[in-house]
Write an enzyme that holds these catalytic residues in place. Structure first.
Site, PDB file in Angstrom:
ATOM      1  N   LYS B 117       0.904  -1.096  -0.089  1.00  0.00           N
ATOM      2  CA  LYS B 117       0.031   0.056   0.225  1.00  0.00           C
ATOM      3  C   LYS B 117       0.784   1.261   0.026  1.00  0.00           C
ATOM      4  CE  LYS B 117      -3.069   2.720   2.729  1.00  0.00           C
ATOM      5  NZ  LYS B 117      -3.615   3.120   3.917  1.00  0.00           N
ATOM      6  N   GLY B 205     -10.951   8.505   5.883  1.00  0.00           N
ATOM      7  CA  GLY B 205     -11.866   9.465   6.066  1.00  0.00           C
ATOM      8  C   GLY B 205     -13.153   8.803   6.634  1.00  0.00           C
TER       9      GLY B 205
END
Lengths: 73, 279
Positions: B117, B205
Site C-alpha cells: 500500500k 476518512g
C-alpha cells in the site's frame, strides 16, 4: 601474536554502537534474539538482502536500520 | 424495464458472506470474499486487534515498517497470520518517492510479499498524498515487480494515471486520514469508479458505518478502515458494523437504486380509487 583489531563505530537504529571489527549483518540480527523472519536491514539507505547477511561485514561509520512490521495504516 | 427483467438472477441469501461466492473481490491475482480491509494502526493491544480482525471479516490488513523494538512482546504478524489474513505493508510516514520505494523493498524483504500500500504524503499536518512523488514511486515499484495499491487523492485524473502506471488498484481518500469526516467529494469518487477498471478501494476518512455504505453505493469495490475501528470506543463492534455496512452498500449498488426525484411519486396505483367525497 596477532593484534586485536580496533572496534568499529556504527549507528544502529539511530544509536551509536561499538562493535568488533568483522561483525556481519547476520551477527547483528542474531543479537536481537528474534526470529529473523519479519526483519529487514538497510545500510546507508540501501536494502541488504537476507541472502547477503552472512557475508556482509559492517564498516566503520555504517548507519544501519533494522526494521520490522508494526501495527499501522 | 419489464417485471421479468427486475427479478434478481440469484437472490443473495441473508446472513454473513452469503453473497460472497458470486461476488468476489479480485486484486491482481488475489481473490477475496470480503470487501472490508483493516488498517491495524491505533489498537490498544494485540488482543483487541484479534477481536477486530475476527469481527471485521477482513482478509487483508495493513502493517507499517518501523525500527525493531527489542523489548516488544508478540507481534501484529502473529495475530494476522494466525487468522489467515494477508499482510499488506504500507509506506506510512514517507514523504518522498525515494523513501517510499526503499520502504517497500524493505517490507518485501521482511515479509516476503510484493504487495504494497503505497503512501507518500505531502506534509504531517494534512497527511494528504503528494501526487508527484506518488506517481513517480508507483512507476518505479511497478517496474520492480510490486503489486502497488496507492493511497491517492480523490482526483479522477490522477487515479487514471496511476492505473496507466500499472497499479493493481487505486485507493482514493474520502477525507483526510483519521478525520472521520466521511466522503467529502462523492462526485469525484463516482468519477474515479467510472474512470478506471482496476478496483477502487475507498481509503481514509470513514467515520462510521453509513460512510462505508455510501462508499460502496458509489461503486467502490472495497473500503479500508483503520481509525474508525481502532479508535472507536468498542473496536470489535465497530468492525462488525462496518463489515455489515460494506456488505449492505455493495448489495444496494448491485440492486440498482431508484433515481432521485424532486417531487413525490406515489408507490400506490391511483387507478380504481373510490370517489368517497364527491364535490
Amino acid at each position: 601474536m596477532t593484534e586485536m583489531p580496533a572496534p568499529i563505530g556504527v549507528v544502529v537504529n539511530g544509536r551509536p554502537t561499538s562493535l568488533p571489527a568483522g561483525t556481519t549483518v547476520a551477527t547483528l540480527v542474531d543479537g536481537l534474539h528474534r526470529s529473523p523472519g519479519g526483519i529487514a536491514v538497510a545500510i546507508g539507505g540501501e536494502v541488504v538482502p537476507r541472502s547477503a547477511w552472512a557475508g556482509w561485514s559492517l564498516d566503520d561509520g555504517d548507519r544501519i536500520e533494522l526494521l520490522g512490521a508494526v501495527q499501522g495504516g | 424495464m419489464t417485471e421479468t427483467d427486475r427479478r434478481s438472477p440469484t437472490l443473495p441469501a441473508p446472513g454473513p458472506s452469503a453473497d460472497a461466492d458470486a461476488d468476489p473481490l479480485r486484486i491482481a491475482d488475489g481473490v477475496f470474499q470480503t470487501r472490508l480491509l483493516l488498517g491495524t494502526g491505533g489498537l490498544p493491544s494485540l488482543t483487541v486487534l484479534d477481536e477486530a480482525v475476527v469481527a471485521s471479516g477482513a482478509e487483508i490488513a495493513t502493517v507499517a515498517m518501523r525500527r525493531i523494538d527489542p523489548t516488544a512482546r508478540g507481534s501484529v504478524l502473529d495475530v494476522l497470520r494466525h487468522r489467515g489474513v494477508r499482510v499488506l505493508p504500507n509506506t506510512a510516514g514517507c514523504q518522498t518517492a525515494r523513501e517510499a520505494v526503499l520502504t517497500a523493498r524493505l517490507a518485501r524483504e521482511a515479509l516476503g510479499t510484493a504487495w504494497v500500500k503505497l503512501e507518500v504524503v505531502g506534509d504531517d499536518r494534512t497527511l494528504l498524498p503528494d501526487p508527484v512523488e506518488l506517481l513517480a514511486s508507483a512507476e518505479q515499484l511497478v517496474a520492480d515487480g510490486f503489486v502497488v495499491l496507492p493511497y491517492t487523492s480523490d482526483d479522477p485524473v490522477l487515479a487514471r494515471r496511476l492505473e496507466q502506471a500499472g497499479c493493481a488498484a487505486v485507493m482514493p481518500l474520502g477525507a483526510p486520514i483519521g478525520s472521520g469526516l466521511g466522503i467529502r467529494n462523492p462526485h469525484n469518487i463516482a468519477l474515479i469508479v467510472e474512470g478506471v477498471r482496476v478496483p477502487v478501494i475507498l481509503d481514509a476518512g470513514i467515520g462510521t458505518a453509513s460512510d462505508a455504505a455510501r462508499a460502496m453505493e458509489l461503486g467502490c469495490d472495497a473500503v479500508l478502515v483503520a481509525s474508525a475501528i481502532t479508535r472507536a470506543a468498542h473496536p470489535a463492534w465497530m468492525a462488525l458494523a462496518l463489515a455489515e455496512a460494506v456488505r449492505g452498500g455493495r448489495l444496494a449498488r448491485r440492486a440498482g437504486r431508484i433515481p432521485r426525484r424532486f417531487h413525490a411519486r406515489a408507490s400506490t396505483a391511483g387507478e380504481g380509487l373510490a370517489e368517497l367525497d364527491p364535490a
